[in-house]
Design a protein around this motif. Structure first.
Motif, PDB file in Angstrom:
ATOM      1  N   ASP A  50       0.817  -1.223   0.000  1.00  0.00           N
ATOM      2  CA  ASP A  50       0.000   0.000   0.000  1.00  0.00           C
ATOM      3  C   ASP A  50       0.848   1.269   0.000  1.00  0.00           C
ATOM      4  O   ASP A  50       0.306   2.378  -0.034  1.00  0.00           O
ATOM      5  N   ASP A  51       2.160   1.112   0.051  1.00  0.00           N
ATOM      6  CA  ASP A  51       3.058   2.256   0.025  1.00  0.00           C
ATOM      7  C   ASP A  51       3.013   2.901  -1.358  1.00  0.00           C
ATOM      8  O   ASP A  51       3.267   2.235  -2.365  1.00  0.00           O
ATOM      9  N   PRO A  52       2.686   4.186  -1.460  1.00  0.00           N
ATOM     10  CA  PRO A  52       2.617   4.838  -2.772  1.00  0.00           C
ATOM     11  C   PRO A  52       3.949   4.845  -3.516  1.00  0.00           C
ATOM     12  O   PRO A  52       3.981   5.022  -4.731  1.00  0.00           O
ATOM     13  N   ALA A  53       5.052   4.632  -2.809  1.00  0.00           N
ATOM     14  CA  ALA A  53       6.357   4.586  -3.456  1.00  0.00           C
ATOM     15  C   ALA A  53       6.580   3.263  -4.188  1.00  0.00           C
ATOM     16  O   ALA A  53       7.500   3.144  -4.987  1.00  0.00           O
ATOM     17  N   VAL A  54       5.737   2.269  -3.895  1.00  0.00           N
ATOM     18  CA  VAL A  54       5.843   0.972  -4.557  1.00  0.00           C
ATOM     19  C   VAL A  54       4.943   0.997  -5.787  1.00  0.00           C
ATOM     20  O   VAL A  54       3.755   0.723  -5.725  1.00  0.00           O
ATOM     21  N   ARG A  55       5.521   1.348  -6.926  1.00  0.00           N
ATOM     22  CA  ARG A  55       4.746   1.491  -8.162  1.00  0.00           C
ATOM     23  C   ARG A  55       4.988   0.367  -9.156  1.00  0.00           C
ATOM     24  O   ARG A  55       4.201   0.157 -10.066  1.00  0.00           O
ATOM     25  N   THR A  56       6.096  -0.344  -9.010  1.00  0.00           N
ATOM     26  CA  THR A  56       6.466  -1.397  -9.951  1.00  0.00           C
ATOM     27  C   THR A  56       6.921  -2.632  -9.193  1.00  0.00           C
ATOM     28  O   THR A  56       7.151  -2.581  -7.976  1.00  0.00           O
ATOM     29  N   VAL A  57       7.094  -3.743  -9.923  1.00  0.00           N
ATOM     30  CA  VAL A  57       7.598  -4.943  -9.256  1.00  0.00           C
ATOM     31  C   VAL A  57       9.036  -4.711  -8.776  1.00  0.00           C
ATOM     32  O   VAL A  57       9.460  -5.260  -7.753  1.00  0.00           O
ATOM     33  N   GLY A  58       9.780  -3.893  -9.504  1.00  0.00           N
ATOM     34  CA  GLY A  58      11.131  -3.560  -9.082  1.00  0.00           C
ATOM     35  C   GLY A  58      11.137  -2.783  -7.781  1.00  0.00           C
ATOM     36  O   GLY A  58      11.962  -3.040  -6.896  1.00  0.00           O
ATOM     37  N   ASP A  59      10.210  -1.822  -7.657  1.00  0.00           N
ATOM     38  CA  ASP A  59      10.094  -1.079  -6.397  1.00  0.00           C
ATOM     39  C   ASP A  59       9.786  -2.033  -5.247  1.00  0.00           C
ATOM     40  O   ASP A  59      10.358  -1.935  -4.156  1.00  0.00           O
ATOM     41  N   ALA A  60       8.852  -2.946  -5.504  1.00  0.00           N
ATOM     42  CA  ALA A  60       8.435  -3.884  -4.463  1.00  0.00           C
ATOM     43  C   ALA A  60       9.616  -4.730  -3.995  1.00  0.00           C
ATOM     44  O   ALA A  60       9.870  -4.870  -2.785  1.00  0.00           O
ATOM     45  N   LEU A  61      10.349  -5.277  -4.945  1.00  0.00           N
ATOM     46  CA  LEU A  61      11.463  -6.147  -4.589  1.00  0.00           C
ATOM     47  C   LEU A  61      12.618  -5.356  -3.989  1.00  0.00           C
ATOM     48  O   LEU A  61      13.327  -5.847  -3.108  1.00  0.00           O
ATOM     49  N   ALA A  62      12.807  -4.117  -4.439  1.00  0.00           N
ATOM     50  CA  ALA A  62      13.868  -3.276  -3.867  1.00  0.00           C
ATOM     51  C   ALA A  62      13.571  -2.961  -2.402  1.00  0.00           C
ATOM     52  O   ALA A  62      14.462  -3.011  -1.549  1.00  0.00           O
ATOM     53  N   HIS A  63      12.313  -2.610  -2.104  1.00  0.00           N
ATOM     54  CA  HIS A  63      11.928  -2.346  -0.715  1.00  0.00           C
ATOM     55  C   HIS A  63      12.153  -3.593   0.140  1.00  0.00           C
ATOM     56  O   HIS A  63      12.706  -3.522   1.245  1.00  0.00           O
ATOM     57  N   ALA A  64      11.726  -4.745  -0.375  1.00  0.00           N
ATOM     58  CA  ALA A  64      11.884  -5.993   0.365  1.00  0.00           C
ATOM     59  C   ALA A  64      13.364  -6.334   0.539  1.00  0.00           C
ATOM     60  O   ALA A  64      13.796  -6.736   1.624  1.00  0.00           O
ATOM     61  N   GLY A  65      14.144  -6.161  -0.522  1.00  0.00           N
ATOM     62  CA  GLY A  65      15.564  -6.478  -0.464  1.00  0.00           C
ATOM     63  C   GLY A  65      16.318  -5.601   0.520  1.00  0.00           C
ATOM     64  O   GLY A  65      17.186  -6.080   1.265  1.00  0.00           O
ATOM     65  N   ARG A  66      15.999  -4.311   0.537  1.00  0.00           N
ATOM     66  CA  ARG A  66      16.674  -3.399   1.474  1.00  0.00           C
ATOM     67  C   ARG A  66      16.343  -3.767   2.918  1.00  0.00           C
ATOM     68  O   ARG A  66      17.219  -3.735   3.785  1.00  0.00           O
TER      69      ARG A  66
END
Length: 329
Positions: A50-66
Motif C-alpha cells: 500500500d506504500d505509494p512509493a511501490v509502483r512497480t515490481v522492481g520497487d516492491a522487490l527493492a523495498h523488500a531487499g533493502r
C-alpha cells in the motif's frame, strides 16, 4: 512479489531445522536455516504493497531487499538479501514480472552476490545462483524467434520458473562434490537448498500451484533421521560480526581491506545506491573474526554501526549467542 515472499518464508520456516542440521560451511554453527528464514521474513515484512512509493515490481522487490539486507543474519542470509536487491534492479520500471526481466535480474543478482563476498566459493548458494542465471538466459535464447508479446507472457514466465527449479535442484546436488567439507560430510550445502526453496516459491507464486512437497527428497543430509552434523564437529573459534553503516566509497574500501586482513567470510554490500550530500551510502557488513574487539575497532573507526550484532561462533550449535555488550542501536 508479496505472494512469492510469503511462500518463501513459509518454505524456509518448514525446512529451517533440517538446514541447520547440515550447516557446516563456512562454519558448523548450525544456524543457516534460521538465518535464511529470518532474512526472508524481514523481506516479506518490509514490503508494504500500500506504500505509494511501490509502483512497480522492481520497487516492491527493492523495498523488500533493502529490509532484508538491513536485518540480514549470517553468511547465507546476507547473500540471499544481496541477491534479492540485485534481482530488483532491471525491474524498476516494470508493472509486472516477465521472463526477460527475471533473466536480467538473476544476472544482476549473481554479480552482486559474488562481488559482495571477499572470498566467494563454489559449492554454495553462489553456485546455484550462477547456474540459474545461465539457465534463464539459455532458455530465452532458445525462444529468440518468438515475438516480444510471447516472451513477455505469463506462460513463458511460468516455463522459465519451472526450468529454474530443475536447474537449481541439480546445482544443489552438485555442491556435495564442489566443496571439500561437504564431500567429506556427504551432504549438500544448506544455503544452496535455501535458494532452491526460494526459487520454488517463485514458481508457485507465478503458476498458482503449491510448492513441491518432495523437492528435498534424496538430497544428502535432508532426511529427517539424518544426524545434526555440526554437533559432532569441533567448535569454530571466533565471532560473527554484522552491522549496517553509512560509508563513503573510500571508507567502505578501507573497512573491507581491514576486515579481510583480520578475518574471513567478509561480505559488504550497499543497501541503497541513494547517496547523501557527501557521497555516502548505507552498507551491510558481515564478517567472521577471531578477535571481536579488533573488528569492532575497525568498524567504529569507519563510522557509526547500527543493528550491530555479535555472535559467538563457538556456541556449540546454538545460533545467535549474542554478546549483548556489543549491541548498538
Amino acid at each position: 512479489m508479496l505472494e512469492w515472499l510469503v511462500q518463501a518464508e513459509s518454505a524456509l520456516a518448514n525446512s529451517s531445522d533440517r538446514l541447520n542440521a547440515i550447516n557446516i560451511f563456512p562454519v558448523p554453527d548450525g544456524d543457516t536455516g534460521t538465518n535464511l528464514y529470518t532474512t526472508v521474513a524481514a523481506a516479506r515484512s518490509g514490503l508494504n504493497v500500500d506504500d505509494p512509493a511501490v509502483r512497480t515490481v522492481g520497487d516492491a522487490l527493492a523495498h523488500a531487499g533493502r529490509a532484508a539486507l538491513d536485518q540480514a543474519r549470517g553468511n547465507s542470509g546476507t547473500l540471499m538479501a544481496v541477491a534479492l536487491t540485485g534481482l530488483s534492479e532491471p525491474m524498476r520500471e516494470s508493472p509486472r514480472l516477465t521472463a526477460p526481466l527475471l533473466a536480467q535480474g538473476l544476472d544482476r543478482a549473481r554479480t552482486a552476490a559474488w562481488s559482495a563476498l571477499s572470498d566467494p566459493q563454489e559449492g554454495t548458494l553462489l553456485s546455484v545462483l550462477t547456474r540459474c542465471a545461465d539457465e534463464a538466459r539459455e532458455f530465452l535464447d532458445s525462444l529468440d524467434d518468438q515475438s516480444s508479446d510471447h516472451l513477455n507472457s505469463r506462460r513463458v514466465l511460468a516455463q522459465c520458473c519451472e526450468h529454474l527449479v530443475v536447474t537449481a535442484r541439480t546445482a544443489v546436488v552438485a555442491t556435495e562434490n564442489e566443496l571439500a567439507a561437504l564431500t567429506q560430510a556427504k551432504v549438500v550445502d544448506a544455503g544452496a537448498i535455501g535458494l532452491l526453496l526460494v526459487l520454488d516459491a517463485l514458481r508457485s507464486a507465478v503458476t498458482g500451484r503449491p510448492c513441491e512437497e518432495g523437492l528435498l527428497e534424496g538430497l544428502h543430509g535432508t532426511d529427517i533421521q539424518a544426524p545434526h552434523l555440526h554437533s559432532h564437529l569441533p567448535d569454530h573459534e571466533g565471532h560473527e560480526v554484522m552491522c549496517s553503516m553509512v560509508l563513503s566509497p573510500l571508507d567502505a574500501a578501507t573497512l573491507r581491506f581491514g576486515l579481510d586482513e583480520i578475518g574471513d567470510s567478509v561480505i559488504m554490500s550497499p543497501i541503497s545506491t541513494d547517496a547523501d550530500t557527501e557521497g555516502r551510502v548505507r552498507w551491510r557488513i558481515h564478517a567472521h573474526v577471531p578477535n571481536v574487539e579488533t573488528a569492532l575497532e575497525l568498524v567504529r573507526r569507519a563510522g557509526q554501526p547500527e543493528n550491530l550484532d555479535v555472535t559467538d561462533l563457538s556456541a556449540g550449535g546454538h545460533p545467535h549467542a549474542t554478546t549483548h555488550s556489543h549491541r548498538d542501536s
